[in-house]
Design an enzyme around this catalytic site. Sequence first.
Site, short mmCIF file in Angstrom:
data_model
loop_
_atom_site.label_atom_id
_atom_site.label_comp_id
_atom_site.label_asym_id
_atom_site.label_seq_id
_atom_site.Cartn_x
_atom_site.Cartn_y
_atom_site.Cartn_z
N HIS A 1 0.23 15.03 -15.02
CA HIS A 1 -1.23 14.84 -15.21
C HIS A 1 -1.65 15.55 -16.42
O HIS A 1 -2.54 15.12 -17.21
CB HIS A 1 -1.82 15.51 -14.03
CG HIS A 1 -2.08 17.08 -13.85
ND1 HIS A 1 -0.97 17.51 -13.04
CD2 HIS A 1 -2.62 17.92 -14.57
CE1 HIS A 1 -0.87 18.86 -13.02
NE2 HIS A 1 -2.01 19.23 -14.04
N CYS B 1 -2.93 11.94 -9.69
CA CYS B 1 -3.01 11.20 -11.14
C CYS B 1 -1.94 9.88 -11.13
O CYS B 1 -2.14 9.20 -11.75
CB CYS B 1 -2.70 11.81 -12.44
SG CYS B 1 -0.96 12.27 -12.75
N CYS C 1 0.16 15.25 -6.07
CA CYS C 1 -0.41 14.50 -7.27
C CYS C 1 -1.70 13.63 -6.90
O CYS C 1 -1.51 12.89 -6.00
CB CYS C 1 0.78 13.54 -7.66
SG CYS C 1 0.30 12.45 -9.09
N LYS D 1 0.80 -1.24 0.07
CA LYS D 1 -0.06 -0.22 -0.07
C LYS D 1 0.73 1.05 0.07
O LYS D 1 1.89 1.32 0.67
CB LYS D 1 -0.98 0.02 1.32
CG LYS D 1 -1.81 1.10 1.20
CD LYS D 1 -2.74 1.31 2.61
CE LYS D 1 -2.85 0.14 3.54
NZ LYS D 1 -3.70 0.42 4.60
N CYS E 1 2.95 16.73 -7.19
CA CYS E 1 2.53 17.12 -8.63
C CYS E 1 3.69 17.51 -9.31
O CYS E 1 4.45 18.48 -8.92
CB CYS E 1 1.46 17.95 -8.72
SG CYS E 1 1.28 18.37 -10.26
S1 FES Z 1 -1.69 15.31 -10.33
FE1 FES Z 1 -0.47 13.94 -10.85
S2 FES Z 1 1.33 14.95 -11.82
FE2 FES Z 1 -0.22 16.64 -11.32
#
Ligand code: FES
Length: 123
Positions: free
Chosen positions: A101, A88, A86, A69, A97
């Site tokens: 994304h 994504c 982040c 996890k 981030c």
């Molecule tokens: S939200 Fe994943 S790189 Fe920006």
Amino acid sequence: MNTVINLVNRSFSSDATGRDWAYTASLGFAALGISYFIATKVSELGFLCAKKKSKGNWVNPEVKKEDAKVVDSCDIEDIGEKKVFCRCWRSALFPYCDGAHNKHNLETGDNVGPLIIGRKKSN
Ligand code: FES
């Protein structure tokens, strides 16, 4: 079933012929083949179950895949004025981030973006 038992008994008796051994060996190989077939099918079923969890269905394609996890933490004191997290799972700087994304959204039509945590502007 009795025929099989008789054949095996005859093969191991002192007056067993080569033909008895050949029948018994054939029977053994057939049993091994059937066992192998069943074991293969059972493992394929397991493989199919694992396949349902294939990389294409994962939210997280590659961040810390060796971990059971992925859990990250950040102290409030370390946030400063603003931190961009982040959501994504494509960032090379995960959990922060790095803008990955944008590429992901262009390639997939998705609409994910970061979580931005910042201090309120004081008046
Ligand atoms: S939200 Fe994943 S790189 Fe920006």
